[in-house]
Design a protein around this motif. Structure first.
Motif, mmCIF file in Angstrom:
data_model
loop_
_atom_site.group_PDB
_atom_site.id
_atom_site.type_symbol
_atom_site.label_atom_id
_atom_site.label_comp_id
_atom_site.label_asym_id
_atom_site.label_seq_id
_atom_site.Cartn_x
_atom_site.Cartn_y
_atom_site.Cartn_z
ATOM 1 N N GLY A 219 0.797 -1.229 0.000
ATOM 2 C CA GLY A 219 0.000 0.000 0.000
ATOM 3 C C GLY A 219 0.822 1.267 0.000
ATOM 4 O O GLY A 219 0.250 2.366 0.046
ATOM 5 N N VAL A 220 2.160 1.141 -0.062
ATOM 6 C CA VAL A 220 3.017 2.320 0.031
ATOM 7 C C VAL A 220 3.923 2.444 -1.176
ATOM 8 O O VAL A 220 3.865 3.432 -1.914
ATOM 9 N N ALA A 221 4.776 1.466 -1.414
ATOM 10 C CA ALA A 221 5.815 1.628 -2.430
ATOM 11 C C ALA A 221 6.240 0.283 -3.002
ATOM 12 O O ALA A 221 6.159 -0.757 -2.336
ATOM 13 N N VAL A 222 6.712 0.331 -4.259
ATOM 14 C CA VAL A 222 7.245 -0.849 -4.948
ATOM 15 C C VAL A 222 8.581 -0.489 -5.560
ATOM 16 O O VAL A 222 8.754 0.606 -6.104
ATOM 17 N N LEU A 223 9.520 -1.397 -5.467
ATOM 18 C CA LEU A 223 10.846 -1.249 -6.069
ATOM 19 C C LEU A 223 11.115 -2.461 -6.942
ATOM 20 O O LEU A 223 10.929 -3.595 -6.497
ATOM 21 N N GLU A 224 11.540 -2.225 -8.164
ATOM 22 C CA GLU A 224 11.918 -3.314 -9.051
ATOM 23 C C GLU A 224 13.317 -3.078 -9.581
ATOM 24 O O GLU A 224 13.805 -1.944 -9.620
ATOM 25 N N GLY A 225 13.975 -4.148 -9.986
ATOM 26 C CA GLY A 225 15.319 -4.000 -10.531
ATOM 27 C C GLY A 225 15.864 -5.334 -10.987
ATOM 28 O O GLY A 225 15.224 -6.382 -10.857
ATOM 29 N N ARG A 226 17.086 -5.285 -11.521
ATOM 30 C CA ARG A 226 17.752 -6.470 -12.051
ATOM 31 C C ARG A 226 19.223 -6.425 -11.678
ATOM 32 O O ARG A 226 19.838 -5.357 -11.707
ATOM 33 N N ILE A 227 19.765 -7.581 -11.315
ATOM 34 C CA ILE A 227 21.197 -7.685 -11.033
ATOM 35 C C ILE A 227 21.921 -7.973 -12.340
ATOM 36 O O ILE A 227 21.569 -8.913 -13.053
ATOM 37 N N VAL A 228 22.915 -7.176 -12.666
ATOM 38 C CA VAL A 228 23.604 -7.315 -13.958
ATOM 39 C C VAL A 228 25.102 -7.443 -13.737
ATOM 40 O O VAL A 228 25.609 -7.176 -12.652
#
Length: 228
Positions: A219-228
């Motif tokens: 209900g507050v925040a989302v973080l997405e990413g990828r390890i490269v």
């Protein structure tokens, strides 16, 4: 004023729903703030003496950008955490007034070179290099407390490649946000622009190149990413 070299840019984090940026002063972190994580790490909990450490402000990764797998490790671990941004600071802040200093909330990863940390612990050495390396603090956009209030009962979770890795309720934190701010202010003169990572629940594990992660503070925040 004339500088000997060009001054560095001020690290900052976007404020959700605006074109504003939150300029960073310091990043503080607390360890062993969930009982299940302390247990999985074979550590004891001391309510009288919280464990704090720091990351450099320029360790942040924003905008759901790729995260480079760090050097000098073969065991990079994820630790999903609620993140707190301070608009004001001070010393010896009372618990009952601590939340008045909070500007915004988000979600982030405290990335850890676990093998370096274990080696340092075994020798009784500090483990700064295990925590405070480049790109060790991916963080979501910040959501203002004036709009969302102060989260106290919601799920924090992490999925890697679509599979669940970590999940808990922030209400089970050993030290609440207010208590963390209070305890930190005994040790430091907190400043506007300080960012606080509030600890991780159980389920920490390795990340490898190519892994995609999604961290969420419900209900507050989302973080997405990828390890490269």
């Amino acid at each position: 004023m004339t500088y000997a070299i060009a001054p560095h840019a001020i690290p900052s984090v976007p404020v959700a729903g605006t074109d504003m940026r939150f300029p960073l002063h310091r990043i503080y972190c607390i360890g062993r703030n969930y009982a299940d994580h302390a247990k999985e790490m074979g550590a004891e909990i001391d309510r009288k003496q919280p464990i704090f450490f720091n990351k450099p402000a320029d360790a942040v990764v924003i905008g759901n950008s790729d995260v480079a797998y760090p050097s000098a490790t073969n065991d990079l671990h994820h630790e999903v955490e609620m993140v707190v941004a301070l608009a004001t600071g001070g010393r010896d802040i009372a618990v009952e007034h601590a939340l008045e200093h909070v500007y915004a909330y988000g979600v982030g990863l405290d990335l850890t070179r676990r093998d370096l940390q274990a080696a340092a612990k075994s020798k009784g050495n500090p483990w700064d290099s295990a925590k405070g390396f480049d790109q060790s603090a991916p963080v979501s956009n910040l959501h203002r407390a004036s709009e969302i209030g102060h989260p106290q009962n919601c799920i924090i979770s992490l999925h890697v490649n679509g599979e669940p890795r970590q999940s808990s309720n922030i209400k089970t934190m050993i030290f609440s946000v207010a208590e963390i701010i209070h305890e930190l202010s005994k040790l430091y003169n907190l400043q506007p622009g300080d960012l606080i990572f509030t600890g991780t629940p159980a389920g920490v594990a390795a990340l490898v190149k190519g892994d995609r992660f999604q961290a969420e503070l419900e209900g507050v925040a989302v973080l997405e990413g990828r390890i490269v």
